[in-house]
Write a protein that holds these residues in place. Structure first.
Motif, PDB file in Angstrom:
ATOM      1  N   ARG A  91      24.065  20.417  22.790  1.00 32.54           N
ATOM      2  CA  ARG A  91      23.677  20.482  21.380  1.00 32.54           C
ATOM      3  C   ARG A  91      23.034  19.182  20.903  1.00 32.54           C
ATOM      4  NH1 ARG A  91      28.783  23.086  18.418  1.00 32.54           N
ATOM      5  NH2 ARG A  91      27.486  22.725  16.598  1.00 32.54           N
ATOM      6  N   ASP A  92      23.507  18.033  21.390  1.00 32.34           N
ATOM      7  CA  ASP A  92      22.884  16.765  21.012  1.00 32.34           C
ATOM      8  C   ASP A  92      21.425  16.731  21.454  1.00 32.34           C
ATOM      9  OD1 ASP A  92      25.173  15.783  19.812  1.00 32.34           O
ATOM     10  OD2 ASP A  92      25.687  14.422  21.452  1.00 32.34           O
ATOM     11  N   GLY A  93      21.162  17.140  22.694  1.00 34.02           N
ATOM     12  CA  GLY A  93      19.793  17.168  23.181  1.00 34.02           C
ATOM     13  C   GLY A  93      18.931  18.150  22.413  1.00 34.02           C
ATOM     14  N   TRP A  94      19.503  19.292  22.096  1.00 37.58           N
ATOM     15  CA  TRP A  94      18.771  20.311  21.343  1.00 37.58           C
ATOM     16  C   TRP A  94      18.408  19.780  19.964  1.00 37.58           C
ATOM     17  CZ3 TRP A  94      20.236  25.800  22.952  1.00 37.58           C
ATOM     18  CH2 TRP A  94      19.290  26.726  22.508  1.00 37.58           C
ATOM     19  N   ASP A  95      19.366  19.160  19.299  1.00 34.34           N
ATOM     20  CA  ASP A  95      19.108  18.613  17.960  1.00 34.34           C
ATOM     21  C   ASP A  95      18.077  17.486  18.012  1.00 34.34           C
ATOM     22  OD1 ASP A  95      20.908  20.427  16.871  1.00 34.34           O
ATOM     23  OD2 ASP A  95      22.572  19.002  16.864  1.00 34.34           O
ATOM     24  N   LEU A  96      18.155  16.632  19.030  1.00 35.93           N
ATOM     25  CA  LEU A  96      17.168  15.561  19.178  1.00 35.93           C
ATOM     26  C   LEU A  96      15.789  16.143  19.446  1.00 35.93           C
ATOM     27  CD1 LEU A  96      16.248  12.635  19.450  1.00 35.93           C
ATOM     28  CD2 LEU A  96      17.051  12.694  21.827  1.00 35.93           C
ATOM     29  N   ALA A  97      15.697  17.127  20.317  1.00 41.21           N
ATOM     30  CA  ALA A  97      14.401  17.747  20.608  1.00 41.21           C
ATOM     31  C   ALA A  97      13.810  18.378  19.354  1.00 41.21           C
ATOM     32  CB  ALA A  97      14.551  18.785  21.718  1.00 41.21           C
ATOM     33  N   ARG A  98      14.621  19.035  18.569  1.00 38.83           N
ATOM     34  CA  ARG A  98      14.125  19.623  17.320  1.00 38.83           C
ATOM     35  C   ARG A  98      13.675  18.545  16.336  1.00 38.83           C
ATOM     36  NH1 ARG A  98      18.369  24.593  16.026  1.00 38.83           N
ATOM     37  NH2 ARG A  98      17.439  26.095  17.465  1.00 38.83           N
ATOM     38  N   ALA A  99      14.417  17.435  16.282  1.00 40.79           N
ATOM     39  CA  ALA A  99      14.031  16.329  15.394  1.00 40.79           C
ATOM     40  C   ALA A  99      12.700  15.725  15.839  1.00 40.79           C
ATOM     41  CB  ALA A  99      15.124  15.259  15.369  1.00 40.79           C
ATOM     42  N   LEU A 100      12.516  15.546  17.146  1.00 38.85           N
ATOM     43  CA  LEU A 100      11.249  15.016  17.657  1.00 38.85           C
ATOM     44  C   LEU A 100      10.103  15.994  17.402  1.00 38.85           C
ATOM     45  CD1 LEU A 100      12.436  13.407  21.011  1.00 38.85           C
ATOM     46  CD2 LEU A 100      11.670  12.212  18.940  1.00 38.85           C
ATOM     47  N   ARG A 101      10.392  17.290  17.528  1.00 37.02           N
ATOM     48  CA  ARG A 101       9.362  18.297  17.245  1.00 37.02           C
ATOM     49  C   ARG A 101       8.934  18.215  15.779  1.00 37.02           C
ATOM     50  NH1 ARG A 101      11.002  24.412  17.919  1.00 37.02           N
ATOM     51  NH2 ARG A 101      12.341  23.786  16.209  1.00 37.02           N
ATOM     52  N   ALA A 102       9.890  18.038  14.888  1.00 34.73           N
ATOM     53  CA  ALA A 102       9.579  17.932  13.463  1.00 34.73           C
ATOM     54  C   ALA A 102       8.745  16.688  13.159  1.00 34.73           C
ATOM     55  CB  ALA A 102      10.867  17.911  12.643  1.00 34.73           C
ATOM     56  N   GLN A 103       8.924  15.634  13.954  1.00 35.32           N
ATOM     57  CA  GLN A 103       8.161  14.393  13.775  1.00 35.32           C
ATOM     58  C   GLN A 103       6.850  14.406  14.555  1.00 35.32           C
ATOM     59  OE1 GLN A 103      10.783  11.332  15.180  1.00 35.32           O
ATOM     60  NE2 GLN A 103      12.352  11.791  13.664  1.00 35.32           N
ATOM     61  N   GLN A 104       6.542  15.525  15.223  1.00 36.43           N
ATOM     62  CA  GLN A 104       5.358  15.646  16.070  1.00 36.43           C
ATOM     63  C   GLN A 104       5.379  14.607  17.197  1.00 36.43           C
ATOM     64  OE1 GLN A 104       2.344  17.669  15.060  1.00 36.43           O
ATOM     65  NE2 GLN A 104       3.694  18.704  13.652  1.00 36.43           N
ATOM     66  N   ALA A 105       6.579  14.294  17.715  1.00 39.37           N
ATOM     67  CA  ALA A 105       6.739  13.275  18.755  1.00 39.37           C
ATOM     68  C   ALA A 105       7.377  13.840  20.018  1.00 39.37           C
ATOM     69  CB  ALA A 105       7.584  12.123  18.210  1.00 39.37           C
ATOM     70  N   LEU A 106       7.419  15.156  20.147  1.00 39.78           N
ATOM     71  CA  LEU A 106       8.041  15.787  21.307  1.00 39.78           C
ATOM     72  C   LEU A 106       7.072  15.776  22.487  1.00 39.78           C
ATOM     73  CD1 LEU A 106      10.647  17.317  22.155  1.00 39.78           C
ATOM     74  CD2 LEU A 106       9.458  19.418  21.539  1.00 39.78           C
ATOM     75  N   PRO A 107       7.447  15.163  23.615  1.00 38.82           N
ATOM     76  CA  PRO A 107       6.557  15.159  24.790  1.00 38.82           C
ATOM     77  C   PRO A 107       6.314  16.584  25.285  1.00 38.82           C
ATOM     78  CG  PRO A 107       8.336  13.562  25.064  1.00 38.82           C
ATOM     79  CD  PRO A 107       8.667  14.390  23.854  1.00 38.82           C
ATOM     80  N   PRO A 108       5.155  16.855  25.904  1.00 43.93           N
ATOM     81  CA  PRO A 108       4.824  18.214  26.338  1.00 43.93           C
ATOM     82  C   PRO A 108       5.859  18.843  27.277  1.00 43.93           C
ATOM     83  CG  PRO A 108       2.886  16.838  26.419  1.00 43.93           C
ATOM     84  CD  PRO A 108       4.034  15.933  26.110  1.00 43.93           C
ATOM     85  N   ALA A 109       6.350  18.098  28.253  1.00 41.05           N
ATOM     86  CA  ALA A 109       7.338  18.674  29.174  1.00 41.05           C
ATOM     87  C   ALA A 109       8.612  19.041  28.425  1.00 41.05           C
ATOM     88  CB  ALA A 109       7.648  17.696  30.304  1.00 41.05           C
ATOM     89  N   ALA A 110       8.991  18.223  27.455  1.00 38.08           N
ATOM     90  CA  ALA A 110      10.170  18.520  26.647  1.00 38.08           C
ATOM     91  C   ALA A 110       9.916  19.725  25.742  1.00 38.08           C
ATOM     92  CB  ALA A 110      10.566  17.303  25.815  1.00 38.08           C
TER      93      ALA A 110
END
Length: 181
Positions: A91-110
């Motif tokens: 869940r921590d990773g999922w929440d971080l990935a969603r937060a990065l997606r919201a900031q437009q900072a999610l790497p493509p592989a992620a």
């Protein structure tokens, strides 16, 4: 027996100990203020060690997220997790990935990894993830994953920035792509 002999409302030693333990745990894992009587230096060192351990556990569940952030992984995770108590590595990773997606900072592989998880599992950010029963589509950062009958297929990976041979520029995930003509 605990408490006062006449049934008064004075705090018992156990209640005081429980409150101090709760303050210590909050200071170590949730960014709370250091409790009275604790040296700030060792407390900060312990807090940093726990964040590193937590980042390692999250990286085991989210390897593409950690790899996509590369050398920034530890710092990015520590900044994100500094004031959040853990809900478990997945869940921590999922929440971080969603937060990065919201900031437009999610790497493509992620983004690919998040899209597959979104298609496979239902997670509302509050309760534990659980498998989806009906067909589902997961989307993240341009990646699209489809789940039907328990099987997940990545239909479209997240777009990666390509470079021409010889310019040596890394893509958004930090790896160099070479295209031959």
């Amino acid at each position: 027996m605990t408490g006062t002999p006449e049934g008064g409302s004075a705090p018992t030693p156990r209640v005081g100990l429980a409150e101090r333990q709760a303050e210590l745990v909050a200071a170590l894992v949730a960014g709370g203020e250091p409790p009275a009587g604790f040296a700030p230096g060792p407390l900060a060192a312990t807090r940093a060690a726990l964040l590193r351990k937590r980042a390692g556990e999250v990286a085991r569940h989210w390897p593409l997220l950690a790899a996509g952030l590369g050398a920034r992984w530890s710092t990015a995770f520590a900044e994100w997790a500094a004031r959040r108590p853990t809900c478990g590595s997945l869940r921590d990773g999922w929440d971080l990935a969603r937060a990065l997606r919201a900031q437009q900072a999610l790497p493509p592989a992620a983004a690919d990894e998040l899209a597959v998880r979104e298609a496979r599992l239902r997670y509302d950010g509050l309760r534990a993830p659980r498998p989806r029963r009906a067909p589902a589509v997961g989307r993240a950062g341009g990646a699209v994953a489809l789940q039907i009958a328990g099987r997940v297929r990545l239909l479209r990976p997240a777009p990666r920035l390509s470079t021409r041979a010889g310019d040596g520029l890394p893509d958004a995930a930090g790896s160099e792509l070479w295209i031959s003509d």
